[in-house]
Design a protein around this motif. Sequence first.
Motif, PDB file in Angstrom:
ATOM      1  N   ASP A 166       0.818  -1.220   0.000  1.00 54.78           N
ATOM      2  CA  ASP A 166       0.000   0.000   0.000  1.00 54.78           C
ATOM      3  C   ASP A 166       0.851   1.268   0.000  1.00 54.78           C
ATOM      4  O   ASP A 166       0.404   2.318  -0.458  1.00 54.78           O
ATOM      5  N   LYS A 167       2.071   1.162   0.526  1.00 57.38           N
ATOM      6  CA  LYS A 167       2.957   2.333   0.587  1.00 57.38           C
ATOM      7  C   LYS A 167       3.643   2.611  -0.749  1.00 57.38           C
ATOM      8  O   LYS A 167       4.254   3.663  -0.936  1.00 57.38           O
ATOM      9  N   MET A 168       3.583   1.672  -1.673  1.00 61.49           N
ATOM     10  CA  MET A 168       4.268   1.821  -2.952  1.00 61.49           C
ATOM     11  C   MET A 168       3.448   2.661  -3.927  1.00 61.49           C
ATOM     12  O   MET A 168       2.247   2.862  -3.755  1.00 61.49           O
ATOM     13  N   LYS A 169       4.129   3.121  -4.963  1.00 61.84           N
ATOM     14  CA  LYS A 169       3.446   3.860  -6.022  1.00 61.84           C
ATOM     15  C   LYS A 169       2.462   2.952  -6.748  1.00 61.84           C
ATOM     16  O   LYS A 169       2.662   1.741  -6.846  1.00 61.84           O
ATOM     17  N   ASP A 170       1.416   3.535  -7.290  1.00 61.84           N
ATOM     18  CA  ASP A 170       0.518   2.777  -8.148  1.00 61.84           C
ATOM     19  C   ASP A 170       1.257   2.383  -9.422  1.00 61.84           C
ATOM     20  O   ASP A 170       1.983   3.183 -10.009  1.00 61.84           O
ATOM     21  N   GLY A 171       1.100   1.127  -9.844  1.00 61.22           N
ATOM     22  CA  GLY A 171       1.780   0.651 -11.036  1.00 61.22           C
ATOM     23  C   GLY A 171       3.218   0.245 -10.817  1.00 61.22           C
ATOM     24  O   GLY A 171       4.006   0.174 -11.759  1.00 61.22           O
ATOM     25  N   VAL A 172       3.582  -0.035  -9.577  1.00 63.09           N
ATOM     26  CA  VAL A 172       4.958  -0.395  -9.222  1.00 63.09           C
ATOM     27  C   VAL A 172       5.321  -1.763  -9.805  1.00 63.09           C
ATOM     28  O   VAL A 172       4.446  -2.580 -10.135  1.00 63.09           O
ATOM     29  N   GLY A 173       6.622  -2.013  -9.928  1.00 63.03           N
ATOM     30  CA  GLY A 173       7.119  -3.329 -10.299  1.00 63.03           C
ATOM     31  C   GLY A 173       7.898  -3.932  -9.146  1.00 63.03           C
ATOM     32  O   GLY A 173       8.615  -3.222  -8.433  1.00 63.03           O
ATOM     33  N   ILE A 174       7.759  -5.239  -8.932  1.00 63.52           N
ATOM     34  CA  ILE A 174       8.430  -5.931  -7.829  1.00 63.52           C
ATOM     35  C   ILE A 174       9.180  -7.133  -8.375  1.00 63.52           C
ATOM     36  O   ILE A 174       8.634  -7.903  -9.170  1.00 63.52           O
ATOM     37  N   ILE A 175      10.438  -7.286  -7.948  1.00 65.89           N
ATOM     38  CA  ILE A 175      11.250  -8.430  -8.340  1.00 65.89           C
ATOM     39  C   ILE A 175      11.768  -9.105  -7.075  1.00 65.89           C
ATOM     40  O   ILE A 175      12.309  -8.445  -6.190  1.00 65.89           O
ATOM     41  N   ASN A 176      11.614 -10.415  -6.987  1.00 69.14           N
ATOM     42  CA  ASN A 176      12.146 -11.157  -5.847  1.00 69.14           C
ATOM     43  C   ASN A 176      13.036 -12.280  -6.339  1.00 69.14           C
ATOM     44  O   ASN A 176      12.575 -13.245  -6.936  1.00 69.14           O
ATOM     45  N   THR A 177      14.336 -12.142  -6.080  1.00 68.53           N
ATOM     46  CA  THR A 177      15.303 -13.195  -6.396  1.00 68.53           C
ATOM     47  C   THR A 177      16.009 -13.674  -5.131  1.00 68.53           C
ATOM     48  O   THR A 177      17.064 -14.305  -5.218  1.00 68.53           O
ATOM     49  N   SER A 178      15.437 -13.382  -3.958  1.00 66.59           N
ATOM     50  CA  SER A 178      16.123 -13.708  -2.701  1.00 66.59           C
ATOM     51  C   SER A 178      15.538 -14.946  -2.043  1.00 66.59           C
ATOM     52  O   SER A 178      16.093 -16.042  -2.179  1.00 66.59           O
ATOM     53  N   ARG A 179      14.437 -14.801  -1.333  1.00 64.99           N
ATOM     54  CA  ARG A 179      13.757 -15.911  -0.668  1.00 64.99           C
ATOM     55  C   ARG A 179      12.255 -15.757  -0.875  1.00 64.99           C
ATOM     56  O   ARG A 179      11.721 -14.652  -0.775  1.00 64.99           O
TER      57      ARG A 179
ATOM     58  N   ASP B 176      -0.874 -11.600  -1.134  1.00 65.75           N
ATOM     59  CA  ASP B 176      -1.012 -10.145  -1.197  1.00 65.75           C
ATOM     60  C   ASP B 176      -0.483  -9.604  -2.523  1.00 65.75           C
ATOM     61  O   ASP B 176      -1.030  -8.635  -3.062  1.00 65.75           O
ATOM     62  N   LEU B 177       0.566 -10.217  -3.047  1.00 66.32           N
ATOM     63  CA  LEU B 177       1.096  -9.787  -4.343  1.00 66.32           C
ATOM     64  C   LEU B 177       0.061  -9.993  -5.447  1.00 66.32           C
ATOM     65  O   LEU B 177      -0.182  -9.087  -6.259  1.00 66.32           O
ATOM     66  N   VAL B 178      -0.556 -11.166  -5.489  1.00 67.86           N
ATOM     67  CA  VAL B 178      -1.566 -11.443  -6.514  1.00 67.86           C
ATOM     68  C   VAL B 178      -2.737 -10.477  -6.388  1.00 67.86           C
ATOM     69  O   VAL B 178      -3.246  -9.948  -7.387  1.00 67.86           O
ATOM     70  N   ASN B 179      -3.166 -10.219  -5.160  1.00 67.52           N
ATOM     71  CA  ASN B 179      -4.261  -9.264  -4.951  1.00 67.52           C
ATOM     72  C   ASN B 179      -3.884  -7.874  -5.453  1.00 67.52           C
ATOM     73  O   ASN B 179      -4.705  -7.162  -6.051  1.00 67.52           O
ATOM     74  N   ALA B 180      -2.625  -7.487  -5.213  1.00 61.46           N
ATOM     75  CA  ALA B 180      -2.169  -6.167  -5.645  1.00 61.46           C
ATOM     76  C   ALA B 180      -2.063  -6.097  -7.169  1.00 61.46           C
ATOM     77  O   ALA B 180      -2.317  -5.040  -7.764  1.00 61.46           O
ATOM     78  N   ILE B 181      -1.716  -7.205  -7.806  1.00 63.60           N
ATOM     79  CA  ILE B 181      -1.691  -7.242  -9.273  1.00 63.60           C
ATOM     80  C   ILE B 181      -3.110  -7.098  -9.815  1.00 63.60           C
ATOM     81  O   ILE B 181      -3.375  -6.340 -10.757  1.00 63.60           O
ATOM     82  N   GLU B 182      -4.044  -7.809  -9.222  1.00 64.38           N
ATOM     83  CA  GLU B 182      -5.433  -7.761  -9.687  1.00 64.38           C
ATOM     84  C   GLU B 182      -6.062  -6.393  -9.496  1.00 64.38           C
ATOM     85  O   GLU B 182      -6.899  -5.968 -10.300  1.00 64.38           O
ATOM     86  N   SER B 183      -5.648  -5.688  -8.441  1.00 64.11           N
ATOM     87  CA  SER B 183      -6.202  -4.357  -8.193  1.00 64.11           C
ATOM     88  C   SER B 183      -5.524  -3.275  -9.043  1.00 64.11           C
ATOM     89  O   SER B 183      -6.025  -2.152  -9.123  1.00 64.11           O
ATOM     90  N   GLY B 184      -4.409  -3.610  -9.664  1.00 65.54           N
ATOM     91  CA  GLY B 184      -3.665  -2.639 -10.457  1.00 65.54           C
ATOM     92  C   GLY B 184      -2.594  -1.910  -9.681  1.00 65.54           C
ATOM     93  O   GLY B 184      -1.848  -1.102 -10.253  1.00 65.54           O
ATOM     94  N   LYS B 185      -2.495  -2.159  -8.385  1.00 65.80           N
ATOM     95  CA  LYS B 185      -1.451  -1.528  -7.585  1.00 65.80           C
ATOM     96  C   LYS B 185      -0.076  -1.919  -8.101  1.00 65.80           C
ATOM     97  O   LYS B 185       0.824  -1.088  -8.240  1.00 65.80           O
ATOM     98  N   VAL B 186       0.104  -3.203  -8.363  1.00 62.33           N
ATOM     99  CA  VAL B 186       1.356  -3.723  -8.921  1.00 62.33           C
ATOM    100  C   VAL B 186       1.130  -4.019 -10.404  1.00 62.33           C
ATOM    101  O   VAL B 186       0.228  -4.783 -10.758  1.00 62.33           O
ATOM    102  N   LYS B 187       1.937  -3.410 -11.252  1.00 65.83           N
ATOM    103  CA  LYS B 187       1.811  -3.637 -12.694  1.00 65.83           C
ATOM    104  C   LYS B 187       2.768  -4.697 -13.191  1.00 65.83           C
ATOM    105  O   LYS B 187       2.471  -5.422 -14.149  1.00 65.83           O
ATOM    106  N   TYR B 188       3.931  -4.782 -12.571  1.00 69.08           N
ATOM    107  CA  TYR B 188       4.961  -5.712 -13.019  1.00 69.08           C
ATOM    108  C   TYR B 188       5.427  -6.554 -11.828  1.00 69.08           C
ATOM    109  O   TYR B 188       5.619  -6.031 -10.736  1.00 69.08           O
ATOM    110  N   ALA B 189       5.632  -7.838 -12.070  1.00 73.50           N
ATOM    111  CA  ALA B 189       6.175  -8.697 -11.016  1.00 73.50           C
ATOM    112  C   ALA B 189       7.076  -9.748 -11.641  1.00 73.50           C
ATOM    113  O   ALA B 189       6.727 -10.356 -12.659  1.00 73.50           O
TER     114      ALA B 189
END
Length: 317
Positions: free
Chosen positions: A231-244, A252-265
Amino acid sequence: MKILVTDGISASGIQALEDKGFEVINTKVAQEQLENYINDHTIDAITVGNTTQVRQELIDACPSIKLIACLGTEMDNIDVDYAIDNGVHVINTQEASALSVAELVFAHLFGMVRFLHQSNREMPLEGDLSFNLLKRQFSQGIELRGKTLGIVGFGHIGQEVAKMALGLGMKIVATDTEVENATITIPFFDGQSVNFSVKTQSLNDVLSKSDFVTLHLPAQEEYVIEAAQLDKMKDGVGIINTSRGSVLNEVDLVNAIESGKVKYAGLDVFENQPTPEIQLLMNPEISMTPHIGASTIEAQERIGVELANKIIKLLSE
């Protein structure tokens, strides 16, 4: 001394050990046979990847073991504290895979912003019939230059990511619980280099400023990124996880993608490995790789040599 290489290291790593007089047994041993194999062959050291388990029971049952070497940085499969408390060396490679992981971060970034993960699915199916439709569908890509990359975890890998981002003309902001300042040196092919000084910030500041967020953290007991942080991120943010997988709440990531909060993952790691959730696997918005961050020929070569040198130093004392 005998070294059991159960999950493989590079030929140059094996050669380095043999040149120093170590007997290297390079063979895959099944988990259920590991205890008997170690004891039957009086193994002094064992190298493992992230699937072979070295737990308290195995350490107790194999008194000949003096050293456990882990390929890469991840040691979730080893009871590290217990081993150390019982006089067993535990080593891994901190820097050898940093470049490879950082390059995969940008493979996901470049792919996501130009929709390569989607067009590579659609073109074989529809490219001959719907070329112009697909062209319109995937023609709204963006450039990385000038965008802000937030780096959560500013150790070896996070700093390697920063080098690439700066070289591309991106802005970077970083957060880390231990690193306050870092000098990032960007080397060029002709011997020249440029230094950048980076002062880390709070997690909330990084999340709120970033167009893209990339995660480079050790395993955590709780999520680092879930609904509150998204929720603290910009609308349309991209997130990459290569750690754990455990640092990012996938629901929560899938929900944020569906709502448009996250555009790229982009995900290289998953909460449930080796069986990622079907909601992730079937989601066309997510760029995915099967935990291959450190899996380049060059990285494996560096890992083998680095481990061999550490084994030689510790067991030759």
